[in-house]
Design a protein around this motif. Structure first.
Motif, PDB file in Angstrom:
ATOM      1  N   GLY A 275      -1.380   1.481 -22.240  1.00 10.74           N
ATOM      2  CA  GLY A 275      -0.856   1.660 -20.889  1.00 10.74           C
ATOM      3  C   GLY A 275      -1.166   3.050 -20.359  1.00 10.74           C
ATOM      4  N   ASN A 276      -0.214   3.626 -19.622  1.00  8.63           N
ATOM      5  CA  ASN A 276      -0.372   4.959 -19.022  1.00  8.63           C
ATOM      6  C   ASN A 276      -1.593   5.034 -18.108  1.00  8.63           C
ATOM      7  OD1 ASN A 276       1.895   6.067 -20.429  1.00  8.63           O
ATOM      8  ND2 ASN A 276       0.617   6.207 -22.267  1.00  8.63           N
ATOM      9  N   PHE A 277      -1.739   4.072 -17.197  1.00  7.51           N
ATOM     10  CA  PHE A 277      -2.869   4.051 -16.278  1.00  7.51           C
ATOM     11  C   PHE A 277      -2.657   5.079 -15.164  1.00  7.51           C
ATOM     12  CE2 PHE A 277      -3.794  -0.780 -17.004  1.00  7.51           C
ATOM     13  CZ  PHE A 277      -3.982  -0.531 -18.352  1.00  7.51           C
ATOM     14  N   VAL A 278      -3.674   5.864 -14.899  1.00  6.45           N
ATOM     15  CA  VAL A 278      -3.627   6.838 -13.800  1.00  6.45           C
ATOM     16  C   VAL A 278      -3.552   6.101 -12.471  1.00  6.45           C
ATOM     17  CG1 VAL A 278      -5.008   8.559 -12.573  1.00  6.45           C
ATOM     18  CG2 VAL A 278      -4.832   8.648 -15.071  1.00  6.45           C
ATOM     19  N   ARG A 279      -2.781   6.664 -11.520  1.00  7.96           N
ATOM     20  CA  ARG A 279      -2.717   6.144 -10.155  1.00  7.96           C
ATOM     21  C   ARG A 279      -3.362   7.190  -9.237  1.00  7.96           C
ATOM     22  NH1 ARG A 279       3.261   3.093 -10.237  1.00  7.96           N
ATOM     23  NH2 ARG A 279       2.819   1.976 -12.211  1.00  7.96           N
ATOM     24  N   LEU A 280      -4.615   6.948  -8.906  1.00 10.71           N
ATOM     25  CA  LEU A 280      -5.449   7.898  -8.175  1.00 10.71           C
ATOM     26  C   LEU A 280      -5.431   7.549  -6.691  1.00 10.71           C
ATOM     27  CD1 LEU A 280      -7.654  10.210  -8.571  1.00 10.71           C
ATOM     28  CD2 LEU A 280      -9.332   8.333  -8.622  1.00 10.71           C
ATOM     29  N   ASP A 281      -4.999   8.482  -5.861  1.00 12.10           N
ATOM     30  CA  ASP A 281      -4.995   8.232  -4.423  1.00 12.10           C
ATOM     31  C   ASP A 281      -6.431   8.087  -3.911  1.00 12.10           C
ATOM     32  OD1 ASP A 281      -3.224   8.360  -1.833  1.00 12.10           O
ATOM     33  OD2 ASP A 281      -4.991   9.597  -1.431  1.00 12.10           O
ATOM     34  N   TYR A 282      -6.589   7.199  -2.919  1.00 11.34           N
ATOM     35  CA  TYR A 282      -7.918   6.989  -2.331  1.00 11.34           C
ATOM     36  C   TYR A 282      -8.547   8.320  -1.907  1.00 11.34           C
ATOM     37  CZ  TYR A 282     -11.349   5.890   1.318  1.00 11.34           C
ATOM     38  OH  TYR A 282     -12.482   5.858   2.098  1.00 11.34           O
ATOM     39  N   PRO A 317      -8.375   1.361 -17.912  1.00 18.32           N
ATOM     40  CA  PRO A 317      -8.274   1.027 -16.489  1.00 18.32           C
ATOM     41  C   PRO A 317      -7.354   1.991 -15.754  1.00 18.32           C
ATOM     42  CG  PRO A 317      -8.068  -0.941 -17.850  1.00 18.32           C
ATOM     43  CD  PRO A 317      -8.030   0.230 -18.787  1.00 18.32           C
ATOM     44  N   PHE A 318      -7.575   2.087 -14.434  1.00 18.50           N
ATOM     45  CA  PHE A 318      -6.765   2.978 -13.607  1.00 18.50           C
ATOM     46  C   PHE A 318      -6.692   2.394 -12.202  1.00 18.50           C
ATOM     47  CE2 PHE A 318     -11.131   4.175 -13.188  1.00 18.50           C
ATOM     48  CZ  PHE A 318     -11.300   4.542 -11.866  1.00 18.50           C
ATOM     49  N   PHE A 319      -5.735   2.879 -11.434  1.00 23.42           N
ATOM     50  CA  PHE A 319      -5.531   2.412 -10.068  1.00 23.42           C
ATOM     51  C   PHE A 319      -6.110   3.406  -9.072  1.00 23.42           C
ATOM     52  CE2 PHE A 319      -1.860   0.799 -12.473  1.00 23.42           C
ATOM     53  CZ  PHE A 319      -1.921  -0.560 -12.191  1.00 23.42           C
ATOM     54  N   ILE A 320      -6.744   2.879  -8.026  1.00 24.77           N
ATOM     55  CA  ILE A 320      -6.982   3.665  -6.810  1.00 24.77           C
ATOM     56  C   ILE A 320      -6.035   3.088  -5.764  1.00 24.77           C
ATOM     57  CG2 ILE A 320      -8.588   4.327  -4.996  1.00 24.77           C
ATOM     58  CD1 ILE A 320     -10.839   4.212  -6.985  1.00 24.77           C
ATOM     59  N   VAL A 321      -5.148   3.934  -5.224  1.00 20.33           N
ATOM     60  CA  VAL A 321      -4.068   3.450  -4.363  1.00 20.33           C
ATOM     61  C   VAL A 321      -4.246   3.930  -2.930  1.00 20.33           C
ATOM     62  CG1 VAL A 321      -2.488   3.417  -6.339  1.00 20.33           C
ATOM     63  CG2 VAL A 321      -2.537   5.413  -4.852  1.00 20.33           C
ATOM     64  N   CYS A 344      -1.501  -0.453  -1.144  1.00 23.29           N
ATOM     65  CA  CYS A 344      -2.391  -1.343  -1.881  1.00 23.29           C
ATOM     66  C   CYS A 344      -3.038  -0.581  -3.026  1.00 23.29           C
ATOM     67  CB  CYS A 344      -3.474  -1.914  -0.962  1.00 23.29           C
ATOM     68  SG  CYS A 344      -4.604  -0.670  -0.296  1.00 23.29           S
ATOM     69  N   ALA A 345      -3.677  -1.309  -3.905  1.00 25.53           N
ATOM     70  CA  ALA A 345      -4.357  -0.670  -5.043  1.00 25.53           C
ATOM     71  C   ALA A 345      -5.410  -1.597  -5.599  1.00 25.53           C
ATOM     72  CB  ALA A 345      -3.355  -0.321  -6.137  1.00 25.53           C
ATOM     73  N   ASP A 346      -6.507  -1.007  -6.029  1.00 26.45           N
ATOM     74  CA  ASP A 346      -7.500  -1.701  -6.847  1.00 26.45           C
ATOM     75  C   ASP A 346      -7.411  -1.155  -8.264  1.00 26.45           C
ATOM     76  OD1 ASP A 346      -8.408  -3.149  -4.708  1.00 26.45           O
ATOM     77  OD2 ASP A 346     -10.199  -1.930  -4.366  1.00 26.45           O
TER      78      ASP A 346
END
Length: 432
Positions: A275-282, A317-321, A344-346
């Motif tokens: 886990g611990n996926f980064v949440r990266l702003d667009y 994996p990580f998120f772009i939000v 939203c996020a990919d």
């Protein structure tokens, strides 16, 4: 009587006499010994035929076998530390069922077009076998995960009267005296399910007529799309992280043999299970591209090279939000902290694989959603039923979609998603 077993069950029958239903993938002989490479749909291993241990008829039959001959073999299971599988069969008898010459896929290099032309036979080979076994594990793990999380499996229609995402890249068909389209997403219908059952997931084939020949595109592919009533975006991201960690762990637990056949390093997948996926702003992702010298500005949509570059910076994996509203569909909820973006996020996979999932909090306000449909230039009457979900009992809700073949391609480290589905459909391929 001698027991029939599958190759994968050999570990339970060491030094026992067994019978197996098998096919021949290859053979070689060394005087009085014939080495048979065998498969049965569960694994591949070697059968050894020694002239002094079998009848003359059985040895002659073994010697005459052609590639993909089918047979029933009898023999004793022994450990074999030299093989990836770990066991082999000392054959005592064999009964040939079918033995024809001319199998077109030899044990040599073939071009991808030739192999795809013979996909109905290529699926028997080690590489596609391993990929399809991992696909099966991921399918079962997906269903198991959502059942444990209290979701209901919900089926969306394949014939659609309009486009869920407002695109024109749809496969059109005549539906009696109406126009219809093959589904590009079950999401809108999934929202119906969420308001009826709380938490649902759809899982089935979808179709997109996008004229693309990239390694990430198919015209027919599988999507898994959960929708959750009473769930905000941050909670949805938590769920997505747990889901990817779970299914990846299932592959590591159950498919070490298949990963070894593919030459896939399982340790590359291990971080995902943590886990611990980064949440990266667009906006931060845009800055990363600009600092790399790329001609990219805020408001642009990421192309495959952009996603690949960013995903190479992460080991899981990580998120772009929070993407701009201009590049995402109408049904998403605007970010109250920045109305130019959606909540939203990919999800992007590491090692350059790019987007594998995408989702958002859905707009739950009737008037705002109606306005967004108008601004998108869509025909309001096509979405009247969808607006009913906001007229009657609307609640905050979120959802996401997973491109099943994209996840398989990442897990298996495939160059192209065409190998991730039994019979790929692309712009230039509709058969076999």
């Amino acid at each position: 009587m001698t027991e029939f077993i599958s190759i994968r069950d050999c570990a339970k029958h060491v030094d026992e006499e067994v019978k197996m239903h098998v096919w021949l993938t290859d053979k070689r002989s060394s005087g009085k010994i014939i080495f048979l490479q065998l498969r049965d749909g569960t694994a591949f291993f070697q059968g050894v035929v020694r002239k002094n241990d079998v009848s003359e008829e059985a040895f002659a039959a073994a010697k005459s076998l052609h590639q993909e001959a089918s047979m029933i073999v009898t023999g004793t299971v022994h450990k074999d530390e030299r093989s990836k599988f770990g066991f082999e069969l000392q054959v005592s008898n064999l009964e040939v069922i079918s033995n024809r010459e001319g199998y077109p896929i030899g044990n040599k290099e073939h071009g991808i077009d030739f192999l795809l032309d013979h996909r109905h036979l290529w699926l028997r080979s080690r590489r596609p076998f391993a990929i399809m076994q991992i696909r099966n594990t991921l399918f079962k793990a997906t269903v198991d995960f959502f059942e444990k999380e209290g979701f209901v499996k919900f089926d969306a229609p394949i014939f659609m009267h309009s486009a869920p995402e407002g695109t024109t890249e749809l496969f059109h068909t005549e539906y009696f005296d109406h126009d219809a389209y093959l589904s590009q997403s079950g999401q809108l219908y999934g929202e119906v399910g969420a308001e009826a059952f709380g938490k649902i997931f759809t899982f089935g084939p979808t179709f997109r007529a996008e004229p693309s020949k990239t390694r990430r595109h198919l015209t027919e592919f599988w999507m898994m799309e959960p929708e959750m009533a009473w769930m905000h975006q941050d909670e949805s991201l938590d769920l997505q992280e747990r889901f990817l960690a779970y299914i990846t762990k299932q592959v590591l637990d159950k498919n070490q043999y298949e990963l070894s056949l593919l030459g896939r390093d399982p340790e590359k997948l291990r971080p995902t299970t943590e886990g611990n996926f980064v949440r990266l702003d667009y906006g931060e992702a845009v800055k990363m591209l600009q600092e790399d010298g790329r001609d990219f500005k805020w408001g642009d949509d990421f192309g495959a090279p952009d996603e690949a570059f960013i995903s190479e910076q992460f080991d899981r994996p990580f998120f772009i939000v929070n993407y701009p509203t201009s590049i995402k569909p109408f049904y998403m909820k605007k970010n109250p902290e920045n109305p130019k973006t959606y909540l939203c996020a990919d999800v992007l996979a590491p090692e350059g694989y790019g987007e594998i999932m995408g989702g958002s909090e859905r707009e739950s306000d009737y008037d705002i959603l109606k306005q967004q449909i108008e601004e998108a230039g869509l025909t309001m009457s096509d979405y009247d039923w969808y607006l009913d979900l906001r007229r009657y009992g609307s609640v905050p809700h979120s959802g996401f979609g997973m491109g099943f073949e994209r996840v398989i391609a990442w897990i298996c480290k495939l160059d192209h998603v065409r190998e991730a589905i039994p019979f790929p459909r692309m712009m230039n391929r509709l058969e076999p």
